[in-house]
Design an enzyme around this catalytic site. Structure first.
Site, PDB file in Angstrom:
ATOM      1  N   HIS A  81       0.827  -1.299   0.025  1.00 52.91           N
ATOM      2  CA  HIS A  81      -0.059  -0.010   0.090  1.00 52.91           C
ATOM      3  C   HIS A  81       0.799   1.323  -0.189  1.00 52.91           C
ATOM      4  O   HIS A  81       0.313   2.469   0.524  1.00 52.91           O
ATOM      5  CB  HIS A  81      -0.978  -0.010   1.398  1.00 52.91           C
ATOM      6  CG  HIS A  81      -2.286  -0.912   0.578  1.00 52.91           C
ATOM      7  ND1 HIS A  81      -2.091  -2.022   0.196  1.00 52.91           N
ATOM      8  CD2 HIS A  81      -3.596  -0.468   0.686  1.00 52.91           C
ATOM      9  CE1 HIS A  81      -3.325  -2.433  -0.421  1.00 52.91           C
ATOM     10  NE2 HIS A  81      -4.216  -1.540   0.320  1.00 52.91           N
ATOM     11  N   ASP A 106      -5.614   4.852   9.702  1.00 45.25           N
ATOM     12  CA  ASP A 106      -7.095   4.976   9.811  1.00 45.25           C
ATOM     13  C   ASP A 106      -7.722   3.775   8.984  1.00 45.25           C
ATOM     14  O   ASP A 106      -8.752   3.654   8.842  1.00 45.25           O
ATOM     15  CB  ASP A 106      -7.285   6.192   8.838  1.00 45.25           C
ATOM     16  CG  ASP A 106      -6.936   7.561   9.438  1.00 45.25           C
ATOM     17  OD1 ASP A 106      -6.839   7.662  10.642  1.00 45.25           O
ATOM     18  OD2 ASP A 106      -6.836   8.512   8.527  1.00 45.25           O
ATOM     19  N   GLU A 160      -9.364  13.990  14.926  1.00 46.25           N
ATOM     20  CA  GLU A 160      -8.900  14.199  13.454  1.00 46.25           C
ATOM     21  C   GLU A 160      -9.307  15.604  12.751  1.00 46.25           C
ATOM     22  O   GLU A 160     -10.429  16.184  13.743  1.00 46.25           O
ATOM     23  CB  GLU A 160      -8.808  13.049  12.790  1.00 46.25           C
ATOM     24  CG  GLU A 160      -7.819  11.834  12.806  1.00 46.25           C
ATOM     25  CD  GLU A 160      -7.637  10.966  11.601  1.00 46.25           C
ATOM     26  OE1 GLU A 160      -8.191  11.437  10.619  1.00 46.25           O
ATOM     27  OE2 GLU A 160      -7.006  10.044  11.811  1.00 46.25           O
TER      28      GLU A 160
HETATM   29  P1  FAD Z   1       4.208  -1.976   1.964  1.00 46.07           P
HETATM   30  O1  FAD Z   1       3.726  -1.010   1.037  1.00 46.07           O
HETATM   31  O2  FAD Z   1       4.115  -3.174   1.317  1.00 46.07           O
HETATM   32  O3  FAD Z   1       5.739  -1.261   2.315  1.00 46.07           O
HETATM   33  C1  FAD Z   1       6.024  -0.164   2.742  1.00 46.07           C
HETATM   34  C2  FAD Z   1       7.709  -0.005   2.857  1.00 46.07           C
HETATM   35  O4  FAD Z   1       8.016  -0.713   4.268  1.00 46.07           O
HETATM   36  C3  FAD Z   1       8.384  -0.703   1.923  1.00 46.07           C
HETATM   37  O5  FAD Z   1       9.727   0.228   2.036  1.00 46.07           O
HETATM   38  C4  FAD Z   1       8.601  -1.865   2.242  1.00 46.07           C
HETATM   39  O6  FAD Z   1       9.940  -2.451   1.836  1.00 46.07           O
HETATM   40  C5  FAD Z   1       8.818  -1.715   3.976  1.00 46.07           C
HETATM   41  N1  FAD Z   1       8.289  -2.879   4.512  1.00 46.07           N
HETATM   42  C6  FAD Z   1       7.153  -3.619   4.489  1.00 46.07           C
HETATM   43  N2  FAD Z   1       7.062  -4.628   5.233  1.00 46.07           N
HETATM   44  C7  FAD Z   1       8.153  -4.693   5.731  1.00 46.07           C
HETATM   45  C8  FAD Z   1       8.650  -5.288   6.903  1.00 46.07           C
HETATM   46  N3  FAD Z   1       8.113  -6.694   7.528  1.00 46.07           N
HETATM   47  N4  FAD Z   1      10.017  -5.302   7.556  1.00 46.07           N
HETATM   48  C9  FAD Z   1      10.682  -4.212   6.821  1.00 46.07           C
HETATM   49  N5  FAD Z   1      10.233  -3.242   5.839  1.00 46.07           N
HETATM   50  C10 FAD Z   1       9.068  -3.500   5.537  1.00 46.07           C
HETATM   51  N6  FAD Z   1      -0.314   5.448   6.878  1.00 46.07           N
HETATM   52  C11 FAD Z   1      -0.606   5.996   8.364  1.00 46.07           C
HETATM   53  O7  FAD Z   1       0.329   6.255   9.126  1.00 46.07           O
HETATM   54  N7  FAD Z   1      -1.852   6.369   8.939  1.00 46.07           N
HETATM   55  C12 FAD Z   1      -2.933   6.263   8.100  1.00 46.07           C
HETATM   56  O8  FAD Z   1      -3.981   6.488   8.503  1.00 46.07           O
HETATM   57  C13 FAD Z   1      -2.885   5.702   6.900  1.00 46.07           C
HETATM   58  N8  FAD Z   1      -3.954   5.130   6.086  1.00 46.07           N
HETATM   59  C14 FAD Z   1      -3.506   4.569   4.859  1.00 46.07           C
HETATM   60  C15 FAD Z   1      -4.855   4.297   4.220  1.00 46.07           C
HETATM   61  C16 FAD Z   1      -4.857   3.535   2.984  1.00 46.07           C
HETATM   62  C17 FAD Z   1      -6.068   3.474   1.957  1.00 46.07           C
HETATM   63  C18 FAD Z   1      -3.429   3.521   2.320  1.00 46.07           C
HETATM   64  C19 FAD Z   1      -3.402   2.641   1.065  1.00 46.07           C
HETATM   65  C20 FAD Z   1      -2.283   3.832   3.262  1.00 46.07           C
HETATM   66  C21 FAD Z   1      -2.357   4.388   4.212  1.00 46.07           C
HETATM   67  N9  FAD Z   1      -1.192   4.688   5.132  1.00 46.07           N
HETATM   68  C22 FAD Z   1      -1.410   5.161   6.550  1.00 46.07           C
HETATM   69  C23 FAD Z   1       0.072   4.550   4.759  1.00 46.07           C
HETATM   70  C24 FAD Z   1       0.526   3.260   4.931  1.00 46.07           C
HETATM   71  O9  FAD Z   1       0.958   3.134   6.235  1.00 46.07           O
HETATM   72  C25 FAD Z   1       1.973   2.904   4.376  1.00 46.07           C
HETATM   73  O10 FAD Z   1       1.930   3.084   2.962  1.00 46.07           O
HETATM   74  C26 FAD Z   1       2.447   1.655   4.679  1.00 46.07           C
HETATM   75  O11 FAD Z   1       3.686   1.190   4.346  1.00 46.07           O
HETATM   76  C27 FAD Z   1       1.557   0.516   4.105  1.00 46.07           C
HETATM   77  O12 FAD Z   1       1.974  -0.704   4.626  1.00 46.07           O
HETATM   78  P2  FAD Z   1       2.005  -1.870   3.710  1.00 46.07           P
HETATM   79  O13 FAD Z   1       1.940  -3.219   4.696  1.00 46.07           O
HETATM   80  O14 FAD Z   1       1.074  -2.022   2.496  1.00 46.07           O
HETATM   81  O15 FAD Z   1       3.721  -1.504   3.251  1.00 46.07           O
END
Ligand code: FAD
Length: 517
Positions: free
Chosen positions: A99, A160, A271
């Site tokens: 994400h 969120d 918020e």
């Molecule tokens: P990914 O996109 O898969 O990875 C993100 C980064 O972290 C990459 O660099 C990846 O290599 C690294 N990574 C992933 N897993 C690991 C691991 N296990 N160890 C080490 N590195 C790792 N953020 C907020 O803070 N507050 C919010 O309210 C919020 N709301 C969101 C709502 C939506 C609909 C979306 C799409 C995103 C939101 N985000 C929010 C952003 C979100 O927290 C970040 O994009 C987060 O990185 C997404 O998590 P993911 O598991 O999809 O990570």
């Protein structure tokens, strides 16, 4: 140094296997990785989904996806890549739920680790005096919540949206309306298990390998892969009173927000958002929200004005606590200066409240509007500059139109641990401002380009006006910009990189460091 382009040479793999460099590099990678003795497996062909993320406008194909079944699979693979150096020439990215919006979880021609495949060990709850849960790094927050609720417990700090992985949000910060009180998610972790960029498996905490622990929290995946996290818990409330009120004056809105986050007795979640150019707003209000005074509310006309919506919750467990709560809520609301006819409330379960964005996801998915480009921009703005920022951005750059929600709410810096890698503005209070745009499919119009251009105008303004802004979920393309982003933390960040991932194998698409050999 041996490059795999046309040179014929055999490289010892240490297990009676050799790489033949006259062969296609991709074949060599396949051959080399397949030879590893793992519980899980590599996928070499159907790798397209690892080149896609929520942003949906950065796509880099990896050479392979690792679907680990054990932490040792990740350690073995990274150790191998580390040892092979230039002859494999690979980078590695952990992918949580994908994400990110700018390719941060991708690895061009490298290996993407599908962290959600690492299921075991089971989520383990410790229900003692200081309750916590141990979870795999690839676990979704929604699953963590559901498991905790079985014991009447829950994590304290949220995002969120809960369909994100623990490792993914801890690599950034994890911010939502509880952070003013509990700090971001990275302030609520007791211990981590990490696989470093050298393939070592290290347990770390405030007391044990503290440098790695703090480095990884907010560390953008640069120092290691989070394979397990110990998350702090609290007693979970059963119900939530959910409140929204509107303002037409930004200064009054911001003053009230700051009052609420600075008070001892206050709401449990705070918020806010900006509503640009929407008429008939009260009629379109979420049907689950009731106006306190329907008659008065029916007279309210937004007339396309920019409005500011304050969003609050108060937790409660039973009817009795609700009655007590009601008095407290009324007393808190009486201190605020919102437009009186615009008080809207609703009551939902704690789970429904925390998982609220999932409902919108389902609706958007059903209309084909979820998997479209999302050029999101998240900024942290110092309190003393927020009025200047709001005037230019909401009053000029986005005066007539916004292409998605705009969130805006203040946070207390004292709740952030300055030993972590997360970067925040240099003031006691700073605002999270999130421009959550969607590039809707439209014919003959480059909506994505248009929105990216708006983002650029906002960033250019911040620079010109010396706002002291820090990007959240930062995206930069040059080391110079990264150095400026980290400011005084840059040296520590570089030092940590050389200690834990000296060959810069991990999370390459942040473009902070160049792969070394
Ligand atoms: P990914 O996109 O898969 O990875 C993100 C980064 O972290 C990459 O660099 C990846 O290599 C690294 N990574 C992933 N897993 C690991 C691991 N296990 N160890 C080490 N590195 C790792 N953020 C907020 O803070 N507050 C919010 O309210 C919020 N709301 C969101 C709502 C939506 C609909 C979306 C799409 C995103 C939101 N985000 C929010 C952003 C979100 O927290 C970040 O994009 C987060 O990185 C997404 O998590 P993911 O598991 O999809 O990570």
């Amino acid at each position: 140094v041996l490059l795999l382009s046309g040179i014929t040479a055999n490289i010892d793999l240490g297990s009676n296997l050799t790489l033949n460099s006259s062969v296609d590099p991709n074949q060599n990678i396949t051959f080399s990785l397949q030879a590893l003795n793992l519980n899980g497996r590599f996928i070499f062909h159907d790798v397209h989904h690892a080149a896609k993320d929520f942003g949906n406008y950065h796509h880099y194909l990896p050479s392979a996806i690792l679907r680990p079944k054990a932490v040792s699979d990740i350690a073995t693979m990274i150790k191998h890549v580390f040892k092979m150096g230039p002859s494999l020439n690979l980078t590695v990215a952990a992918r949580g739920h994908g994400h990110s919006v700018q390719g941060q979880a991708q690895a061009p021609d490298g290996v993407v680790i599908d962290m959600e495949a690492l299921k075991g060990p089971k989520l383990r709850i410790h229900t003692g005096k200081v309750p916590y849960i141990d979870v795999p790094g690839g676990e979704l927050w929604i699953n963590v919540l559901q498991e905790c609720l079985k014991y009447g417990l829950a994590p304290k700090s949220w995002t969120d949206y809960l369909h994100l992985t623990v490792g993914g949000t801890l690599s950034n910060a994890g911010i939502s309306g509880q952070a003013f009180r509990h700090g971001p998610q990275i302030s609520n972790v007791h211990q981590l298990e990490i696989v470093t960029g050298k393939g070592e498996v290290v347990t770390c905490s405030e007391k044990q390998n503290a440098d790695l622990f703090y480095g990884v929290l907010g560390g953008l995946g640069q120092f290691g892969i989070i394979t397990r996290a110990r998350i702090s818990l609290e007693k979970a409330p059963k119900m939530v009173k959910w409140i929204r009120v509107l303002y037409s004056n930004f200064s009054v809105f911001a003053k009230d927000q700051e009052l609420l986050i600075s008070s001892e007795k206050t709401f449990d979640y705070i918020e806010g958002s900006v509503i640009i150019n929407r008429t008939g707003i009260l009629n379109n209000w979420r049907s689950s929200f009731n106006p306190q005074d329907p008659l008065q509310a029916s007279y309210f006309r937004s007339d396309g004005r920019t409005l500011f919506c304050l969003e609050l919750t108060k937790n409660f467990d039973s009817e009795e606590t609700d009655i007590m709560n009601q008095q407290e809520v009324e007393s808190l609301l009486s201190q605020l200066s919102y437009i009186p006819s615009t008080l809207f409330t609703s009551e939902v379960t704690y789970l429904e409240f925390l998982d609220r964005v999932h409902d919108s996801e389902m609706k958007l998915r059903s209309k084909g509007l979820w998997e479209i480009p999302h050029p999101w921009l998240n900024l942290l703005i110092p309190r003393t500059q927020i009025h200047n920022f709001a005037q230019e951005v909401f009053g000029n750059i986005l005066k007539d139109h916004s292409s998605g929600p705009i969130l805006i709410y203040p946070l207390n810096k004292s709740k952030w641990d300055n030993r972590t890698s997360a970067v925040t503005p240099d003031e006691n209070i700073f605002y999270m401002v999130a421009f959550l745009s969607s590039a809707l499919p439209s014919s003959g119009f480059d909506m994505l380009g248009h929105l990216l251009n708006k983002n650029k105008r906002i960033l250019d303004f911040c620079e010109r006006a010396n706002i002291g802004m820090k990007q959240y979920l930062p995206h930069y393309t040059t080391p110079k910009d990264w150095q400026a982003h980290f400011g005084p933390q840059w040296e520590t960040f570089v030092q940590r990189k050389s200690s834990y991932d000296p060959l810069a194998i991990l999370a390459p698409m942040h473009r902070i460091f160049q792969r070394q050999y």
